[in-house]
Motif scaffolding. Structure first.
Motif: not given
Length: 216
Positions: A103-121
């Protein structure tokens, strides 16, 4: 996800509607998703370059929505993971010892996805002024990474929900309905790893709305 095209041919004949770019957590009731529904109404057919142009024209709203949908939602998910661990650790200690790290890994994956989105944009917005075609290509790559992490496959989340639901079922901690729903959702999330069953992520996300509110 952002900049994503469906599996297969990459062109504007097979678009991905922006309103579907949401990880399958309970984001359909999330303020970030509401921004997409209320304030953003993009054309259904956008090629990569036009997707970047749309991003530039709606930068503030889109980044605000993605921050809420991914980063904030992931932090809420983390709280739920730890709360359920405290509730179930004495019932099924071995299962929860496995479930909680997932569950903690899953939350971390979602955060990473969001950071990729913001940084990539930010990267593609700057690149668009110099080379729009290259910016569109980079945006596709960002979308592929984000989709792999943030909702294209719900294997990790499915395993977590399945283990939590089995633990709750053994200890009769949650309601029978939520436990059976969780088992079904867990299996659905695991099955989403099969390319032919990728649409199951929508079922997973919708079912999680009920499961999250009931278990929280």
């Amino acid at each position: 996800m952002l900049g994503q095209v469906p599996r297969g041919k990459i062109d504007d004949e097979h678009p991905k509607d922006w309103r579907h770019r949401c990880p399958s957590r309970s984001c359909l009731l999330h303020p970030g998703f509401s921004i997409f529904i209320i304030f953003l109404d993009p054309p259904s057919h956008l090629d990569p370059v036009r997707s970047v142009e749309y991003l530039i024209a709606n930068e503030t709203l889109i980044l605000s929505a993605m921050t809420l949908i991914y980063i904030v939602a992931a932090l809420v998910l983390l709280v739920l993971v730890l709360a359920l661990h405290d509730r179930l650790k004495t019932v099924q200690p071995r299962l929860m010892a496995l479930a909680t790290p997932l569950g903690i890994i899953w939350a971390g994956i979602v955060i990473a996805s969001g950071l990729i989105s913001v940084s990539g944009s930010q990267t593609v917005i700057g690149l668009h002024a110099v080379d729009p075609e290259r910016a569109g290509t980079v945006w596709l790559a960002v979308g592929i990474m984000q989709n792999a992490l943030g909702g294209g496959i719900e294997l990790v989340g499915g395993v977590w929900i399945l283990l939590v639901s089995v633990s709750a079922m053994a200890g009769k901690t949650l309601s029978r309905f939520l436990n059976y729903l969780g088992v079904i959702l867990g299996l659905v999330g695991i099955a989403s790893v099969v390319p032919a069953l990728s649409d199951l992520v929508d079922v997973f996300g919708l079912g999680q709305i009920v499961w999250f509110f009931g278990s929280g």
